[in-house]
Design an enzyme around this catalytic site. Structure first.
Site, PDB file in Angstrom:
ATOM      1  CE1 TYR A 133      -3.838   2.371   0.851  1.00  0.00           C
ATOM      2  CE2 TYR A 133      -2.226   3.392   2.317  1.00  0.00           C
ATOM      3  CZ  TYR A 133      -3.433   3.430   1.657  1.00  0.00           C
ATOM      4  OH  TYR A 133      -4.240   4.536   1.783  1.00  0.00           O
ATOM      5  CE  LYS A 164      -3.442   5.056  -1.665  1.00  0.00           C
ATOM      6  NZ  LYS A 164      -4.485   5.538  -2.583  1.00  0.00           N
TER       7      LYS A 164
END
Length: 254
Positions: free
Chosen positions: A161, A165
């Site tokens: 994740y 990002k």
């Protein structure tokens, strides 16, 4: 939602709009005059939200992991608000999954899925929006991509994740430079921890509560903390802002 920014005349496509922050973004943009195409996979939730918002909203079923779905989603969004096609001039690339799990334990498929939705999906959504803005002569295009403070902070248990990002932030900066002369502003918002459907169970655990206690203000952010910056970045007032990341975290990274 008492903030007021004039978005009249704008038509926005928002991905990941069936719940959480995406749902919030749809409501605040519509409340400030924009037409909003609500994109996600769960059509039943999209239609319920569109009915709640009213005539300024339309449900658009799409899966950002597949480019064909993204293209079809933009086609549906352009056709949603009248007999003549409407140009999408505002895009919020918000769709995401958390990909949680310790790196030595999660599967290759989970890593691929997280990167496909969070990074590839965001890039392809922004690209499709920019292509259509350029083709239709939009000179005040707005693209906002949702990143995260995990892009800059070590995040055990969220490696895929966090990497996705961080990629979103750099992709947005590069696209901002590439499309600057076309009048398309591309920016990112990096929120702190906000209670959503993705993390709700975690923050009810003892470890989740300890994480909250370590924040300077000992609280999670409220989703309303993104309203003002999001409205600004989608408006004409953001003409001179591009390639910028806005960290909105209630001081969680201090």
């Amino acid at each position: 939602m008492s903030l007021s920014v004039n978005l009249s005349g704008r038509t926005a496509l928002i991905t990941g709009a069936s719940s959480g922050l995406g749902s919030r973004f749809g409501k605040i943009l519509a409340a400030n005059g924009a037409q909003v195409a609500l994109g996600a996979r769960r059509r039943d939730r999209l239609e319920a939200l569109a009915n709640e918002i009213g005539g300024a909203a339309a449900a658009v079923e799409m899966d950002v992991a597949r480019e064909a779905d993204i293209i079809a989603g933009f086609d549906a969004a352009e056709a949603a608000f009248g007999p003549e096609k409407t140009t999408i001039d505002t895009v919020i690339a918000n769709a995401g999954v958390d990909g949680a799990g310790m790196m030595t334990s999660i599967s290759e498929e989970e890593v691929e899925h997280t990167l496909a939705i969070n990074l590839k999906g965001a890039i392809l959504t922004a690209r499709e929006g920019a292509k259509r803005m350029m083709a239709n002569g939009v000179t005040k295009g707005r693209i906002v991509m949702i990143a995260s403070i995990t892009a800059f902070e070590p995040s055990p248990g969220l490696v895929a994740y966090a990497a996705s990002k961080a990629g979103v932030v750099q992709a947005a900066r590069s696209m901002a430079r590439e499309w600057a002369r076309a009048g398309i502003c591309v920016n990112t918002v990096s929120p702190g921890y906000i209670r959503t459907a993705i993390n709700d169970e975690w923050f009810d655990t003892d470890l989740g509560k300890k994480q909250i206690a370590r924040f300077p203000k000992r609280r999670l952010m409220g989703e309303e903390g993104l309203d003002g910056p999001m409205l600004f970045l989608c408006s004409d007032a953001a003409e001179f802002v591009t390639g910028t990341d806005f960290v909105l975290d209630d001081g969680q990274t201090l």
